[in-house]
Design a protein around this motif. Structure first.
Motif, short mmCIF file in Angstrom:
data_model
loop_
_atom_site.label_atom_id
_atom_site.label_comp_id
_atom_site.label_asym_id
_atom_site.label_seq_id
_atom_site.Cartn_x
_atom_site.Cartn_y
_atom_site.Cartn_z
N GLU A 62 -2.91 4.20 -7.22
CA GLU A 62 -4.18 4.87 -7.41
C GLU A 62 -5.25 4.18 -6.55
O GLU A 62 -5.25 2.96 -6.42
CB GLU A 62 -4.62 4.84 -8.88
CG GLU A 62 -3.75 5.64 -9.82
CD GLU A 62 -2.60 4.85 -10.37
OE1 GLU A 62 -2.34 3.73 -9.86
OE2 GLU A 62 -1.93 5.33 -11.30
N GLU A 63 -6.12 4.97 -5.98
CA GLU A 63 -7.20 4.45 -5.13
C GLU A 63 -6.65 3.78 -3.87
O GLU A 63 -7.33 2.96 -3.25
CB GLU A 63 -8.10 3.48 -5.90
CG GLU A 63 -8.75 4.11 -7.12
CD GLU A 63 -9.61 3.12 -7.88
OE1 GLU A 63 -9.71 1.95 -7.45
OE2 GLU A 63 -10.18 3.52 -8.91
N CYS A 64 -5.40 4.11 -3.51
CA CYS A 64 -4.79 3.57 -2.30
C CYS A 64 -4.57 4.69 -1.29
O CYS A 64 -4.46 5.87 -1.67
CB CYS A 64 -3.44 2.90 -2.59
SG CYS A 64 -3.54 1.39 -3.57
N ASN A 225 -10.05 -0.49 0.13
CA ASN A 225 -9.40 -1.20 -0.97
C ASN A 225 -8.85 -2.53 -0.45
O ASN A 225 -7.87 -2.56 0.29
CB ASN A 225 -8.27 -0.35 -1.55
CG ASN A 225 -7.68 -0.97 -2.80
OD1 ASN A 225 -7.85 -2.15 -3.07
ND2 ASN A 225 -6.96 -0.17 -3.58
N GLN A 228 -4.86 -3.36 -1.26
CA GLN A 228 -3.70 -2.52 -0.94
C GLN A 228 -2.88 -3.10 0.21
O GLN A 228 -3.40 -3.65 1.17
CB GLN A 228 -4.15 -1.10 -0.62
CG GLN A 228 -4.94 -0.90 0.64
CD GLN A 228 -5.23 0.58 0.92
OE1 GLN A 228 -4.91 1.46 0.12
NE2 GLN A 228 -5.85 0.85 2.05
#
Length: 240
Positions: A62-64, A225, A228
């Motif tokens: 998520e959020e990657c 991010n 990541q």
């Protein structure tokens, strides 16, 4: 590199000595695809988190960006070894060097990992003991350059030529640990399912995939991010 520089890195840094597993040969030269002179090489320094229960590792995407994931580590990161434990606390050493506290736990940081490897290489390359070995290998000098996720060793040879070697740190894990991820899970399931639906791949999967069920996390920066890592499946790709 394999017989002098890496042993020196292990002597220089206790954490590197603990995590380092092997050198993995990647990219065009080792895949038999290079058509020019063999003066550029790619080596992955394969690292492995000390033995802990797999449930203590949380992989998320998520959020990657697609093809990237994060890793949070919980609990004690420690491989029993009485000799090592008398020298330093492995858990604190790993957390201090490579992890950052976040809402999901202790996050493995790609930037910290790359900076850590770069600092070890710098120390080793500046050591007079290493420079004393240059002549016997036909090397005039070695310069460390930063290039994306890699650190490039530019070797000036006494024969006036130059050899570039990209050094990339890569943490290794098992594919079964990330089959739940949104971006990559379906693709991995297709790879596993192929062994049952396509007889042409039966031999490959029986002989290789279950044994080399590895993926790697590469500290390649992308997006906003900071946690990541780029996912790499070099062994599966070679087998297929």
């Amino acid at each position: 590199i394999k017989h002098i520089i890496i042993p020196s890195m292990k002597k220089t840094d206790d954490l590197f000595d603990l995590l380092f597993q092997e050198v993995s040969h990647t990219c065009s030269y080792y895949n038999g695809l290079r058509v020019n002179n063999a003066n550029e090489f790619d080596l992955n320094l394969v690292l492995k988190v000390p033995k802990i229960d797999e449930s203590s590792m949380l992989f998320k995407d998520e959020e990657c960006d697609p093809g990237f994931a994060t890793l949070a580590i919980f609990g004690d990161v420690c491989e029993p070894s009485p000799l090592r434990q008398t020298l330093f606390d492995q858990t604190l050493l790993l957390k201090r060097q490579l992890l950052t506290v976040d809402k999901d736990g202790f996050m493995l940081r790609p930037d910290k990992t790359k900076n850590w490897i770069q600092s070890i290489l710098t120390k080793v390359l500046n050591a007079p003991e290493l420079k004393q070995t240059y002549a016997q290998h036909g090397i005039k000098s070695i310069i460390l350059k930063e290039s994306g996720p890699a650190m490039t060793l530019q070797m000036q040879l006494r024969s006036k030529g130059q050899v570039d070697v990209d050094i990339v740190p890569a943490f290794v894990f098992k594919c079964r640990q990330i089959r739940h991820l949104d971006f990559i899970g379906n693709a991995l399931d297709q790879v596993y399912d192929t062994r049952y639906t396509n007889p042409d791949f039966q031999y490959i999967f029986d002989k290789h995939l279950e044994r080399n069920d590895n993926f790697y996390m590469i500290p390649k920066p992308k997006g906003s991010n900071p946690y990541q890592w780029r996912l790499s499946f070099t062994e599966i790709e070679k087998d297929m």
